[in-house]
Each structure stands twice: as C-alpha cells, then as structure tokens.
Design a protein around this motif. Sequence first.
Motif, short mmCIF file in Angstrom:
data_model
loop_
_atom_site.label_atom_id
_atom_site.label_comp_id
_atom_site.label_asym_id
_atom_site.label_seq_id
_atom_site.Cartn_x
_atom_site.Cartn_y
_atom_site.Cartn_z
N VAL A 74 0.89 -1.15 0.00
CA VAL A 74 0.00 0.00 0.00
C VAL A 74 0.93 1.20 0.00
O VAL A 74 1.91 1.23 0.75
N TYR A 75 0.66 2.18 -0.84
CA TYR A 75 1.59 3.30 -1.00
C TYR A 75 0.84 4.58 -1.34
O TYR A 75 -0.34 4.56 -1.64
N THR A 76 1.56 5.69 -1.27
CA THR A 76 1.05 6.98 -1.70
C THR A 76 1.90 7.48 -2.86
O THR A 76 3.11 7.25 -2.89
N MET A 77 1.26 8.18 -3.76
CA MET A 77 1.96 8.72 -4.91
C MET A 77 2.57 10.09 -4.62
O MET A 77 3.30 10.62 -5.45
N ILE A 78 2.29 10.67 -3.47
CA ILE A 78 2.89 11.96 -3.16
C ILE A 78 4.35 11.74 -2.74
O ILE A 78 4.73 10.65 -2.33
N ALA A 79 5.13 12.77 -2.83
CA ALA A 79 6.56 12.68 -2.52
C ALA A 79 6.77 12.18 -1.09
O ALA A 79 5.99 12.51 -0.19
N ARG A 80 7.82 11.41 -0.90
CA ARG A 80 8.10 10.80 0.40
C ARG A 80 8.21 11.85 1.51
O ARG A 80 7.65 11.68 2.59
N LYS A 81 8.92 12.94 1.24
CA LYS A 81 9.08 13.99 2.26
C LYS A 81 7.72 14.55 2.68
O LYS A 81 7.45 14.74 3.87
N ARG A 82 6.85 14.77 1.72
CA ARG A 82 5.50 15.29 2.03
C ARG A 82 4.69 14.24 2.77
O ARG A 82 3.99 14.55 3.73
N ALA A 83 4.77 12.99 2.35
CA ALA A 83 4.03 11.92 3.02
C ALA A 83 4.47 11.78 4.48
O ALA A 83 3.64 11.62 5.38
N MET A 84 5.78 11.86 4.72
CA MET A 84 6.29 11.77 6.09
C MET A 84 5.84 12.96 6.93
O MET A 84 5.53 12.83 8.11
N SER A 85 5.76 14.13 6.30
CA SER A 85 5.28 15.32 6.99
C SER A 85 3.83 15.17 7.39
O SER A 85 3.43 15.51 8.50
N ILE A 86 3.03 14.62 6.49
CA ILE A 86 1.61 14.40 6.79
C ILE A 86 1.48 13.33 7.87
O ILE A 86 0.69 13.47 8.80
N ASP A 87 2.26 12.28 7.77
CA ASP A 87 2.17 11.18 8.73
C ASP A 87 2.62 11.61 10.13
O ASP A 87 1.95 11.35 11.11
N ARG A 88 3.76 12.26 10.21
CA ARG A 88 4.36 12.59 11.51
C ARG A 88 4.01 13.97 12.02
O ARG A 88 4.18 14.26 13.20
N GLY A 89 3.56 14.86 11.15
CA GLY A 89 3.26 16.22 11.55
C GLY A 89 4.51 17.09 11.50
O GLY A 89 5.56 16.67 11.05
N ARG A 90 4.36 18.32 11.99
CA ARG A 90 5.48 19.27 12.02
C ARG A 90 5.52 19.93 13.39
O ARG A 90 4.49 20.24 13.97
N LYS A 91 6.73 20.14 13.86
CA LYS A 91 6.93 20.86 15.11
C LYS A 91 6.81 22.35 14.83
O LYS A 91 7.05 22.79 13.71
N PRO A 92 6.44 23.15 15.86
CA PRO A 92 6.43 24.59 15.65
C PRO A 92 7.80 25.07 15.15
O PRO A 92 8.83 24.62 15.62
N GLY A 93 7.77 25.94 14.18
CA GLY A 93 9.01 26.44 13.59
C GLY A 93 9.50 25.62 12.42
O GLY A 93 10.30 26.07 11.61
N ASP A 94 9.03 24.39 12.30
CA ASP A 94 9.41 23.50 11.18
C ASP A 94 8.37 23.69 10.08
O ASP A 94 7.62 22.79 9.75
N ASN A 95 8.33 24.89 9.54
CA ASN A 95 7.27 25.19 8.59
C ASN A 95 7.73 25.04 7.14
O ASN A 95 8.88 25.25 6.82
N PRO A 96 6.80 24.69 6.28
CA PRO A 96 7.11 24.58 4.85
C PRO A 96 7.21 25.98 4.23
O PRO A 96 6.87 26.98 4.86
N SER A 97 7.63 26.01 3.00
CA SER A 97 7.71 27.30 2.30
C SER A 97 6.30 27.77 1.94
O SER A 97 5.35 26.99 1.91
N ILE A 98 6.21 29.04 1.64
CA ILE A 98 4.93 29.62 1.18
C ILE A 98 4.47 28.89 -0.08
O ILE A 98 3.29 28.62 -0.25
N GLU A 99 5.42 28.54 -0.98
CA GLU A 99 5.07 27.83 -2.21
C GLU A 99 4.46 26.46 -1.91
O GLU A 99 3.51 26.05 -2.57
N GLU A 100 5.01 25.76 -0.92
CA GLU A 100 4.45 24.46 -0.55
C GLU A 100 3.03 24.60 -0.01
O GLU A 100 2.15 23.80 -0.33
N ILE A 101 2.82 25.63 0.80
CA ILE A 101 1.48 25.88 1.33
C ILE A 101 0.51 26.21 0.20
O ILE A 101 -0.60 25.69 0.14
N ALA A 102 0.93 27.08 -0.71
CA ALA A 102 0.08 27.46 -1.84
C ALA A 102 -0.24 26.24 -2.71
O ALA A 102 -1.38 26.05 -3.14
#
Length: 171
Positions: A74-102
């Motif tokens: 079972v897998y996801t087609m989104i990039a591994r880094k993004r999938a890990m971010s969704i799975d594990r979350g982000r700590k305060p200050g560990d924010n993505p770029s404005i482009e990633e948010i957009a």
Amino acid sequence: MTKRPSKTIKLEGFEEVMRKLGDPRLSQQPMEELLTDASKIGQSAAIKAISGGTGIAERSINYKVFSRTMWARVYTMIARKRAMSIDRGRKPGDNPSIEEIASWYFSTPFRRHWDMSRDNRSKVVQIWQAIKEHGAKGKNFIPVAREEIEKELPRLQQRAIQRLEELAKRL
C-alpha cells in the motif's frame, strides 16, 4: 533522507495445506485474493486516517499486488518527504515554504493555476503562520494502515487456508 516505512508480514499456517496441493501454482488465486483483500484494508484505513484537507493525499493512496512474487504494498503517490510530513506532523518552527502551502491550498503544484487574489494570499500566509507558531498534528496514516492489516490478517489467512484445503480435497 528518511527511511521508507515498510513492514514485512510472514504468512504462517500454509505449509501443510501447500504440501497437500503438491503444485504451488494451485495456490496462486487464493493467495492473490488474500493479498488483494489485505491491501484494500490497508488502503481504506490509510485514506480514512489521512482524510481532510484538499483530498490530494487521500486520492494518492493506492495498492499493488505482485502476483509472481506473492507480494503486495500500500503506498502513496505523493513525494516521500511530504508523506512523512503528513504522517508525523510538524513541530512549531518547522514550517514549509509559502510555495508548498500554496501548492497544497490550491491542490496543484502549478503556479499558473493558483488564484493569488488578495484573499487567497492572505489565507496561504495565515496557514504558514499557524504552522510556524503551532506546528501541525500528524495523521499517522502509515501505522494506522499497518495496524489494520495486522488486525485483519488472521481472518484473511484462515479464509485462504480454507480455500486451499477445499482445492486439495478436490485433487
């Protein structure tokens, strides 16, 4: 680089019935069904756990059964880094770029499809600021899918063994 999450589950209890069959090719269909059913369970659990947002991550969850090697994933087609971010979350200050948010906000990585009106720009910046200050909670969709498969696997294995025993009786 983050390690790709994976889990190998060894199927047990098949040795005796496989000996009865004699030809391992006879076991292919029941084993494929077991792998397909387990994969569908994992896919469904991952989709349910990851739900929310724009739906891109949900639609990216898929599965593949490899018949020749009796292996599935079972897998996801989104990039591994993004999938890990969704799975594990982000700590305060560990924010993505404005482009990633957009890209997430507009459900597309292509800038030409972004409606960067004043309201939308403001929302993108608000999301970025919230992640910067508070972080983002992880969806834990990878362990949820794994746990659901492991929970259902004994039932699926028993069903496959019963089908194999029925085949062996007919021989």
